[in-house]
Enzyme design. Structure first.
Site, PDB file in Angstrom:
ATOM      1  N   LYS A   1       8.446  23.358  32.367  1.00  0.00           N
ATOM      2  CA  LYS A   1       9.691  22.619  32.151  1.00  0.00           C
ATOM      3  C   LYS A   1       9.519  21.423  31.218  1.00  0.00           C
ATOM      4  O   LYS A   1      10.294  21.222  30.289  1.00  0.00           O
ATOM      5  CB  LYS A   1      10.216  22.112  33.505  1.00  0.00           C
ATOM      6  CG  LYS A   1      11.468  22.807  33.939  1.00  0.00           C
ATOM      7  CD  LYS A   1      12.013  22.124  35.163  1.00  0.00           C
ATOM      8  CE  LYS A   1      13.332  22.764  35.553  1.00  0.00           C
ATOM      9  NZ  LYS A   1      13.885  22.211  36.764  1.00  0.00           N
TER      10      LYS A   1
ATOM     11  N   HIS B   1      32.485  27.167  29.073  1.00  0.00           N
ATOM     12  CA  HIS B   1      32.229  27.740  30.398  1.00  0.00           C
ATOM     13  C   HIS B   1      33.360  28.725  30.726  1.00  0.00           C
ATOM     14  O   HIS B   1      34.539  28.391  30.551  1.00  0.00           O
ATOM     15  CB  HIS B   1      32.164  26.623  31.449  1.00  0.00           C
ATOM     16  CG  HIS B   1      31.856  27.138  32.807  1.00  0.00           C
ATOM     17  ND1 HIS B   1      30.595  27.565  33.170  1.00  0.00           N
ATOM     18  CD2 HIS B   1      32.651  27.340  33.895  1.00  0.00           C
ATOM     19  CE1 HIS B   1      30.628  28.000  34.425  1.00  0.00           C
ATOM     20  NE2 HIS B   1      31.853  27.865  34.884  1.00  0.00           N
TER      21      HIS B   1
HETATM   22  C1  GRF Z   1      30.266  33.184  27.526  1.00  0.00           C
HETATM   23  O1  GRF Z   1      31.101  33.788  28.477  1.00  0.00           O
HETATM   24  C2  GRF Z   1      30.138  31.707  27.768  1.00  0.00           C
HETATM   25  O2  GRF Z   1      31.294  31.134  28.295  1.00  0.00           O
HETATM   26  C3  GRF Z   1      29.040  31.656  28.809  1.00  0.00           C
HETATM   27  O3  GRF Z   1      28.137  32.667  28.412  1.00  0.00           O
HETATM   28  C4  GRF Z   1      28.835  33.660  27.654  1.00  0.00           C
HETATM   29  C5  GRF Z   1      28.131  33.743  26.334  1.00  0.00           C
HETATM   30  O4  GRF Z   1      28.653  34.729  25.493  1.00  0.00           O
HETATM   31  N1  GRF Z   1      28.491  30.329  28.892  1.00  0.00           N
HETATM   32  P1  GRF Z   1      28.268  34.744  23.974  1.00  0.00           P
HETATM   33  O5  GRF Z   1      26.728  34.691  23.904  1.00  0.00           O
HETATM   34  O6  GRF Z   1      28.867  33.568  23.303  1.00  0.00           O
HETATM   35  O7  GRF Z   1      28.778  36.043  23.444  1.00  0.00           O
END
Ligand code: GRF
Length: 207
Positions: free
Chosen positions: A64, A108
């Site tokens: 980490k 998110h």
């Molecule tokens: C998306 O659903 C984002 O919200 C989440 O992980 C996924 C990533 O998708 N955090 P991508 O790699 O942008 O296609």
């Protein structure tokens, strides 16, 4: 207005990164993608970045402390104005967050503060909510907890699976992430306590 220097952190597919890159190329976002930082050497985002001829840095997690030190060193070397987490499956450590206050944003796939963490779409289905969506927020030191910049809602249908709901949400993710980064690059976002203002300025307050 000078273009902002943007670094994207990603771990996987990179569709949000692509939406941001396309908007920069089209001139909708006043920004330049200066690097992609990734924690998996086989991630699809690295292929996309190579096509875009954008520099990539791969730092895999061994321990980490070393990981977070290397990440900070790498990101600093690109002098970013903004760091966009786009499907980045790790938590930023405090040193990074404090080095870039209100300069790190995340997407998110839920309407925060509901359904933080992994499998947000599955959490939404299991909770039985009828509306879910996505959120772009500044990154704080806790999990998915920084000030909210913009959200979009989608319906949750009775026959939705994690996959069908994820697809519906993803389309909105691409739209709001571009809107948020566009506003940041135009210096339109302001903090008012925990509220981020400037994105919905054009909306009339009917109360
Ligand atoms: C998306 O659903 C984002 O919200 C989440 O992980 C996924 C990533 O998708 N955090 P991508 O790699 O942008 O296609």
């Amino acid at each position: 207005m000078n273009k902002k220097r943007i670094v994207i952190f990603a771990s996987g597919r990179g569709s949000n990164a692509a939406a941001l890159y396309d908007a920069m190329q089209a001139g909708d976002i006043q920004g330049t993608l200066v690097a992609v930082i990734c924690d998996h050497q086989n991630a699809q985002i690295l292929k996309r970045a190579a096509e875009w001829q954008v520099p990539t840095v791969v730092i895999e997690m061994k321990d980490k402390e070393t990981y977070h030190k290397e990440i900070l060193k790498a990101v600093k070397s690109y002098h970013p104005d903004l760091i966009c987490l786009a499907g980045y499956m790790r938590i930023c450590d405090e040193t990074l967050v404090n080095a870039y206050p209100n300069q790190i944003v995340n997407i998110h796939p839920a309407l925060l503060p509901s359904f933080k963490g992994l499998h947000a779409q599955r959490q939404a289905i299991e909770a039985g909510v009828k509306i879910s969506g996505c959120t772009v927020h500044f990154v704080g030191t806790g999990l998915d907890d920084g000030p909210i910049i913009i959200q979009a809602a989608v319906p949750v249908y009775d026959n939705d699976t994690e996959d069908t709901l994820s697809q519906r949400i993803l389309k909105e993710e691409h739209k709001i992430y571009v809107k948020a980064v566009k506003a940041f690059c135009e210096d339109r976002l302001e903090m008012k306590g925990r509220q981020v203002i400037g994105i919905n300025k054009e909306e009339k307050n009917d109360d």
